[in-house]
Design an enzyme around this catalytic site. Structure first.
Site, PDB file in Angstrom:
ATOM      1  N   GLY A 120       1.565   2.823  -2.614  1.00  0.00           N
ATOM      2  CA  GLY A 120       1.124   3.677  -3.722  1.00  0.00           C
ATOM      3  C   GLY A 120       1.837   3.392  -5.029  1.00  0.00           C
ATOM      4  O   GLY A 120       2.195   4.319  -5.768  1.00  0.00           O
ATOM      5  N   SER A 121       2.027   2.111  -5.343  1.00  0.00           N
ATOM      6  CA  SER A 121       2.781   1.782  -6.558  1.00  0.00           C
ATOM      7  C   SER A 121       2.073   2.256  -7.825  1.00  0.00           C
ATOM      8  O   SER A 121       2.734   2.713  -8.762  1.00  0.00           O
ATOM      9  CB  SER A 121       3.056   0.280  -6.632  1.00  0.00           C
ATOM     10  OG  SER A 121       1.883  -0.455  -6.418  1.00  0.00           O
TER      11      SER A 121
ATOM     12  N   ASP B  16      -1.366  10.673  -3.024  1.00  0.00           N
ATOM     13  CA  ASP B  16      -0.254   9.772  -3.343  1.00  0.00           C
ATOM     14  C   ASP B  16       0.515  10.254  -4.573  1.00  0.00           C
ATOM     15  O   ASP B  16       1.743  10.157  -4.647  1.00  0.00           O
ATOM     16  CB  ASP B  16      -0.765   8.334  -3.536  1.00  0.00           C
ATOM     17  CG  ASP B  16      -2.101   8.257  -4.270  1.00  0.00           C
ATOM     18  OD1 ASP B  16      -2.579   9.300  -4.774  1.00  0.00           O
ATOM     19  OD2 ASP B  16      -2.676   7.156  -4.348  1.00  0.00           O
TER      20      ASP B  16
ATOM     21  N   GLY C  45       0.816  -1.210   0.000  1.00  0.00           N
ATOM     22  CA  GLY C  45       0.000   0.000   0.000  1.00  0.00           C
ATOM     23  C   GLY C  45       0.849   1.259   0.000  1.00  0.00           C
ATOM     24  O   GLY C  45       0.430   2.302   0.496  1.00  0.00           O
TER      25      GLY C  45
HETATM   26  O1  PMV Z   1      -4.954   2.940   0.593  1.00  0.00           O
HETATM   27  P1  PMV Z   1      -4.046   4.081   0.344  1.00  0.00           P
HETATM   28  O2  PMV Z   1      -2.761   3.961   1.130  1.00  0.00           O
HETATM   29  O3  PMV Z   1      -3.792   4.320  -1.078  1.00  0.00           O
HETATM   30  O4  PMV Z   1      -4.725   5.380   0.962  1.00  0.00           O
HETATM   31  C1  PMV Z   1      -6.014   5.778   0.607  1.00  0.00           C
HETATM   32  C2  PMV Z   1      -6.363   7.042   1.301  1.00  0.00           C
HETATM   33  C3  PMV Z   1      -7.779   7.547   1.026  1.00  0.00           C
HETATM   34  O5  PMV Z   1      -7.922   8.802   1.693  1.00  0.00           O
HETATM   35  C4  PMV Z   1      -8.807   6.582   1.596  1.00  0.00           C
HETATM   36  C5  PMV Z   1      -8.054   7.710  -0.462  1.00  0.00           C
HETATM   37  C6  PMV Z   1      -7.418   8.918  -1.111  1.00  0.00           C
HETATM   38  O6  PMV Z   1      -7.276   8.895  -2.348  1.00  0.00           O
HETATM   39  O7  PMV Z   1      -7.100   9.905  -0.430  1.00  0.00           O
END
Ligand code: PMV
Length: 323
Positions: A110-111, A155, A108
């Site tokens: 963010g690849s 991300d 998780g």
């Molecule tokens: O699951 P991750 O680490 O990509 O994080 C998602 C975070 C959210 O706030 C739920 C979604 C977003 O795009 O901000």
């Protein structure tokens, strides 16, 4: 130039997940596990992709057919990012792209967004498009939305700008936070989470109980502001305590799971200032902040609770051209 290699860091959400999808701020840091992408201009009008990490080998298509037909999951972000840039700048030449990741896509980190940033940066260099960071953000974020339908873009911003960022939905604010260091402890739950599924769950809850979820988002926003101030003066004790508040609100949204909560308590019981899940929840990683002399014990607390400690540096450089 007909060949370039770029790399983009992964990310960890520090504060504000979920609320940031709906117009609120968050804080994110870039981590030193990077995705690399090499791009080479071809004489033929082909797109060739080698992405061994995600089981895509010798995937070939005509440039004119980008985005059409079946696109394997592992090729999606590269292909749609290319399609968007090729259409916008009316490019014609073919391209061979090779990708490699220093981290598993299951963490998780963010690849998918990191790979998208790599594509936009590489094309900007190869075709001398002179895209600045905000233009790279807008293009990469569009690609993420084309594929996922929703997401804040935090991300994507972390991949481009690096460091630690105060970020508001869709890049309305992207503010680098100038800090010396952030000694974060990271634990992987071993459970793969699907971000879109979790976002949809929270959305469904917000439709049923808008009065509660709205309050949670507003409280998250306040925590983000306080955490930002704490981070800027290196007050890690308050930063950790605020993490605990944020975790409580994420529990209320229903996105923590027993395994993550066990790891979080494992870290707190061993003296962490604070601990919370990081990202969408439902799995992936938790993070903790602890005094230097408690770091080893906190890591053991996480391991004892069934987590896998992942060593990462935070606050690292954003997307860059590799020599
Ligand atoms: O699951 P991750 O680490 O990509 O994080 C998602 C975070 C959210 O706030 C739920 C979604 C977003 O795009 O901000």
């Amino acid at each position: 130039m007909n060949k370039v290699t770029v790399s983009t860091p992964g990310k960890l959400m520090l504060f504000g997940e979920h609320a940031v999808v709906y117009g609120h701020p968050c804080i994110v840091t870039a981590v030193d596990q990077r995705i690399r992408l090499a791009a080479e201009v071809l004489d033929s009008p082909d797109f060739i992709l080698e992405a061994g990490d995600v089981e895509v080998t010798n995937y070939t298509k005509q440039i004119s057919e980008l985005g059409q037909g079946d696109v394997p999951k592992g090729a999606q972000f590269v292909e749609i990012a290319l399609k968007n840039i090729y259409e916008k700048f009316d490019l014609g030449e073919g391209l061979r792209i090779t990708t490699a990741s220093e981290f598993s896509s299951k963490f998780g980190f963010g690849s998918s967004s990191a790979i998208t940033v790599c594509v936009v940066k590489a094309l900007s260099e190869l075709f001398d498009l002179k895209l600045d960071n905000k233009e790279i953000f807008d293009s990469a974020y569009k690609t993420v939305l084309d594929i996922q339908g929703k997401g804040s873009g935090f991300d994507v911003a972390a991949g481009i700008y690096g460091g630690c960022l105060y970020f508001v939905t869709g890049g309305k604010v992207i503010e680098p936070l100038i800090i010396k260091e952030l000694p974060l402890i990271v634990g992987y739950s071993g459970v793969k989470a699907d971000t879109v599924t979790l976002m949809n769950q929270v959305k469904a809850k917000a439709s049923k109980y808008p009065e509660f979820i709205d309050v949670l988002y507003t409280e998250v926003s306040k925590l983000v502001e306080k955490a930002k101030s704490a981070l800027l003066v290196n007050d890690l004790i308050s930063f950790g305590e605020l993490m605990n508040f944020n975790q409580g609100l994420l529990e209320s949204m229903g996105v923590s799971i027993a395994k993550l909560s066990a790891m979080i308590y494992g870290a707190r019981d061993e003296g962490a200032y604070g601990a919370k899940l990081s990202g969408a929840g439902g799995g992936d990683c938790m993070i903790a902040i602890a005094p230097k002399d408690k770091i080893a014990a906190v890591q053991q607390g996480i391991t004892r609770s069934g987590g896998q400690v992942i060593e990462v540096q935070t606050n690292v450089e954003g997307v860059r051209i590799e020599k």
